[in-house]
Motif scaffolding. Structure first.
Motif, mmCIF file in Angstrom:
data_model
loop_
_atom_site.group_PDB
_atom_site.id
_atom_site.type_symbol
_atom_site.label_atom_id
_atom_site.label_comp_id
_atom_site.label_asym_id
_atom_site.label_seq_id
_atom_site.Cartn_x
_atom_site.Cartn_y
_atom_site.Cartn_z
ATOM 1 N N THR A 175 7.343 23.763 42.668
ATOM 2 C CA THR A 175 8.229 24.931 42.619
ATOM 3 C C THR A 175 9.262 24.875 43.734
ATOM 4 O O THR A 175 10.447 25.167 43.520
ATOM 5 C CB THR A 175 7.401 26.215 42.723
ATOM 6 O OG1 THR A 175 6.460 26.261 41.648
ATOM 7 C CG2 THR A 175 8.296 27.450 42.658
ATOM 8 N N VAL A 176 8.819 24.486 44.922
ATOM 9 C CA VAL A 176 9.739 24.415 46.060
ATOM 10 C C VAL A 176 10.752 23.302 45.878
ATOM 11 O O VAL A 176 11.961 23.501 46.084
ATOM 12 C CB VAL A 176 8.941 24.236 47.369
ATOM 13 C CG1 VAL A 176 9.887 23.943 48.524
ATOM 14 C CG2 VAL A 176 8.119 25.474 47.663
ATOM 15 N N THR A 177 10.293 22.110 45.479
ATOM 16 C CA THR A 177 11.183 20.942 45.433
ATOM 17 C C THR A 177 12.084 20.928 44.201
ATOM 18 O O THR A 177 13.203 20.427 44.267
ATOM 19 C CB THR A 177 10.360 19.654 45.473
ATOM 20 O OG1 THR A 177 9.409 19.646 44.385
ATOM 21 C CG2 THR A 177 9.621 19.529 46.799
ATOM 22 N N ARG A 178 11.619 21.478 43.075
ATOM 23 C CA ARG A 178 12.382 21.360 41.831
ATOM 24 C C ARG A 178 13.102 22.640 41.424
ATOM 25 O O ARG A 178 13.965 22.611 40.547
ATOM 26 C CB ARG A 178 11.448 20.912 40.698
ATOM 27 C CG ARG A 178 10.762 19.586 40.982
ATOM 28 C CD ARG A 178 9.909 19.110 39.829
ATOM 29 N NE ARG A 178 10.721 18.823 38.651
ATOM 30 C CZ ARG A 178 10.217 18.333 37.508
ATOM 31 N NH1 ARG A 178 8.918 18.116 37.408
ATOM 32 N NH2 ARG A 178 11.009 18.093 36.484
ATOM 33 N N ILE A 179 12.753 23.763 42.053
ATOM 34 C CA ILE A 179 13.424 25.023 41.707
ATOM 35 C C ILE A 179 14.034 25.672 42.943
ATOM 36 O O ILE A 179 15.244 25.913 42.998
ATOM 37 C CB ILE A 179 12.429 25.998 41.026
ATOM 38 C CG1 ILE A 179 11.957 25.437 39.682
ATOM 39 C CG2 ILE A 179 13.088 27.353 40.820
ATOM 40 C CD1 ILE A 179 10.958 26.318 38.966
ATOM 41 N N VAL A 180 13.204 25.935 43.938
ATOM 42 C CA VAL A 180 13.681 26.692 45.097
ATOM 43 C C VAL A 180 14.716 25.910 45.881
ATOM 44 O O VAL A 180 15.808 26.417 46.194
ATOM 45 C CB VAL A 180 12.499 27.092 45.995
ATOM 46 C CG1 VAL A 180 12.997 27.783 47.255
ATOM 47 C CG2 VAL A 180 11.543 27.999 45.238
ATOM 48 N N LEU A 181 14.411 24.667 46.227
ATOM 49 C CA LEU A 181 15.330 23.889 47.068
ATOM 50 C C LEU A 181 16.676 23.650 46.400
ATOM 51 O O LEU A 181 17.722 23.905 47.016
ATOM 52 C CB LEU A 181 14.673 22.566 47.465
ATOM 53 C CG LEU A 181 15.428 21.732 48.497
ATOM 54 C CD1 LEU A 181 15.605 22.509 49.792
ATOM 55 C CD2 LEU A 181 14.695 20.422 48.764
ATOM 56 N N PRO A 182 16.739 23.161 45.132
ATOM 57 C CA PRO A 182 18.067 22.998 44.514
ATOM 58 C C PRO A 182 18.841 24.304 44.391
ATOM 59 O O PRO A 182 20.061 24.321 44.548
ATOM 60 C CB PRO A 182 17.742 22.409 43.131
ATOM 61 C CG PRO A 182 16.407 21.782 43.284
ATOM 62 C CD PRO A 182 15.670 22.640 44.254
ATOM 63 N N ALA A 183 18.139 25.405 44.125
ATOM 64 C CA ALA A 183 18.839 26.676 43.928
ATOM 65 C C ALA A 183 19.352 27.272 45.224
ATOM 66 O O ALA A 183 20.246 28.122 45.208
ATOM 67 C CB ALA A 183 17.915 27.680 43.234
#
Length: 290
Positions: A201-209
């Motif tokens: 969730t952090v690497t694929r959603i939160v960080l890019p967003a």
């Protein structure tokens, strides 16, 4: 007898259509380039108008001797003083001292701020416990922390590093938190549908967003560190650009004070330009990360 389509006397070959000229495309491209160049020149002229007006007023004031040279030195004297302190290496040494303090404070305050901002953004429980107190602490200016820091860390280098780190930590934490809480709920729902782990969730959603918000946090942290290091060095230091400015003022060398101001502003603009360039390069990665 029927005529064959191969009989050129009956069915003459069709003339090849004339190729369209590429000159209109070239002309349109040149017009677009010229328009962009004209807009760039116009923006540059508008951006330089105020600095040139200030410089012109400065030159006119010194040429007409509206103020004594001891109070307002001429641009030529300031440039000559800059060359002297730069060639002697004194100015570069002071810049290195300030840059070292900024770098260590960014590692300390910025690192803690990013971790704390992510923790608060991803955990509603932590927000409930820590966020009200943290927001209350942000209302205390850096100057208000200095007496307490003197008690715990003394008046040496640690005081400067902790004061600058506090100035970095607060805006970095809040900007990181705001970036995470601004993520659309639909994106987080995607992670739940695909049963993402916390790390995914952090690497694929939160960080890019949150890339734009994170870079905004880093920019704010860097600029706060650069401004605070000058402020702290003005108060209590024996080296650095802030000390160099205060020492020059104490000796009545206003030309060196102006040199320090120009160097501080130039370095600040350079840092901001580099961070903006890095951000623009990484935004392409953000667009392809989903």
């Amino acid at each position: 007898m029927s005529a064959s389509t191969d009989d050129r006397s009956v069915f003459p070959a069709l003339a090849a259509p004339p190729q369209a000229s590429r000159w209109p495309e070239v002309g349109a491209h040149l017009s677009a380039v010229s328009a962009r160049a004209a807009r760039l020149l116009l923006r540059s002229a508008l951006a330089l108008a105020l600095p040139l007006a200030i410089f012109g007023l400065w030159w006119l004031a010194t040429a007409r001797q509206w103020l004594p040279e001891q109070i307002l030195p001429t641009p030529a004297v300031v440039w000559e003083s800059f060359e002297i302190v730069w060639d002697s290496g004194e100015l570069r040494v002071q810049v290195q001292h300030s840059a070292r303090r900024v770098a260590w404070s960014l590692l300390l305050g910025g690192g803690i701020g990013l971790v704390l901002g992510f923790a608060l953004g991803l955990s509603a429980t932590l927000r409930a416990y820590l966020l009200p107190t943290f927001r209350a602490l942000t209302q205390i200016p850096v100057l208000g922390w200095i007496p307490l820091l003197i008690i715990f860390v003394g008046i040496e280098e640690a005081l400067k590093l902790w004061a600058i780190s506090l100035a970095v930590l607060l805006p970095v934490t809040l900007t990181t938190l705001d970036s995470i809480t601004a993520i659309p709920r639909s994106l987080m729902e995607v992670g739940r549908v695909f049963a993402f782990s916390r790390w995914q969730t952090v690497t694929r959603i939160v960080l890019p967003a949150t890339v734009p918000g994170l870079f905004s946090a880093v920019r704010q942290g860097v600029m706060q560190a650069w401004l605070t290091v000058i402020f702290v060095e003005l108060l209590a230091s024996s080296e650095g650009l802030g000390f160099f400015m205060a020492y020059s003022r104490a000796l009545g060398q206003i030309d060196l004070v102006i040199v320090s101001m120009f160097v501080i502003g130039a370095i600040g603009l350079g840092i901001d330009a580099v961070l903006r360039l890095i951000e623009s390069r990484l935004l392409g990665w953000r667009r392809s990360a989903y």
